[in-house]
Design a protein around this motif. Structure first.
Motif, PDB file in Angstrom:
ATOM      1  N   GLU A  36      21.536 -31.339  22.363  1.00 27.17           N
ATOM      2  CA  GLU A  36      20.477 -31.534  21.369  1.00 27.17           C
ATOM      3  C   GLU A  36      19.237 -30.707  21.676  1.00 27.17           C
ATOM      4  OE1 GLU A  36      19.414 -35.621  21.073  1.00 27.17           O
ATOM      5  OE2 GLU A  36      21.227 -36.168  19.997  1.00 27.17           O
ATOM      6  N   ARG A  37      18.877 -30.605  22.953  1.00 27.21           N
ATOM      7  CA  ARG A  37      17.592 -30.013  23.335  1.00 27.21           C
ATOM      8  C   ARG A  37      17.649 -28.532  23.694  1.00 27.21           C
ATOM      9  NH1 ARG A  37      13.480 -34.105  24.009  1.00 27.21           N
ATOM     10  NH2 ARG A  37      14.402 -35.815  22.856  1.00 27.21           N
ATOM     11  N   THR A  38      18.826 -28.001  23.940  1.00 23.39           N
ATOM     12  CA  THR A  38      18.946 -26.609  24.365  1.00 23.39           C
ATOM     13  C   THR A  38      19.258 -25.725  23.163  1.00 23.39           C
ATOM     14  OG1 THR A  38      19.843 -27.380  26.477  1.00 23.39           O
ATOM     15  CG2 THR A  38      20.128 -25.055  25.964  1.00 23.39           C
ATOM     16  N   PRO A  39      18.529 -24.622  23.009  1.00 19.24           N
ATOM     17  CA  PRO A  39      18.870 -23.687  21.925  1.00 19.24           C
ATOM     18  C   PRO A  39      20.307 -23.184  22.080  1.00 19.24           C
ATOM     19  CG  PRO A  39      16.756 -23.122  22.925  1.00 19.24           C
ATOM     20  CD  PRO A  39      17.359 -24.190  23.767  1.00 19.24           C
ATOM     21  N   ALA A  40      20.983 -22.979  20.981  1.00 22.29           N
ATOM     22  CA  ALA A  40      22.396 -22.600  20.998  1.00 22.29           C
ATOM     23  C   ALA A  40      22.657 -21.357  21.845  1.00 22.29           C
ATOM     24  CB  ALA A  40      22.900 -22.380  19.573  1.00 22.29           C
ATOM     25  N   ALA A  41      21.752 -20.411  21.817  1.00 22.65           N
ATOM     26  CA  ALA A  41      21.948 -19.173  22.580  1.00 22.65           C
ATOM     27  C   ALA A  41      21.919 -19.417  24.088  1.00 22.65           C
ATOM     28  CB  ALA A  41      20.868 -18.164  22.210  1.00 22.65           C
TER      29      ALA A  41
END
Length: 114
Positions: A36-41
């Motif tokens: 949820e908290r980490t950008p997809a990249a």
């Protein structure tokens, strides 16, 4: 902690049960939080770093645990580990509450007219 402090078997079993109930969903919840908290990249990099840290922690803990048990004894090491866990949990909770309080007070001051 109760096992290390010499508590009765019933108290120790109750504490192990409580610990299992708390720890049981930890892995699923922590992965959900990372996703949820980490950008997809960055997700793959963050999860790989987490795995590397966890894979390193086991052998390091074993290497430190052996001499500690030889020095203090198994019960004392279990008790010290339990106390350290509770103290770190309390410190983490206090730091989290403090940071939320600071964020809330900044939000209030940003909204109030000067």
């Amino acid at each position: 902690m109760p096992f290390g402090l010499g508590a009765s078997a019933a108290v120790t079993l109750a504490c192990f049960t409580l610990g299992g109930l708390i720890y049981g969903p930890f892995t699923a919840l922590s992965y959900t939080l990372f996703q949820e908290r980490t950008p997809a990249a960055w997700l793959t990099t963050v999860l790989a770093t987490r795995s590397a840290a966890l894979l390193t922690a086991g052998p390091v803990g074993t290497a430190l645990g052996g001499p500690l048990i030889a020095l203090m004894g198994p019960r004392q090491v279990l008790a010290a580990s339990g106390v350290a866990t509770v103290v770190l949990a309390a410190a983490g909770t206090a730091a989290w509450a403090w940071s939320r309080q600071r964020a809330a007070s900044r939000l209030v001051s940003a909204r109030s007219p000067e």
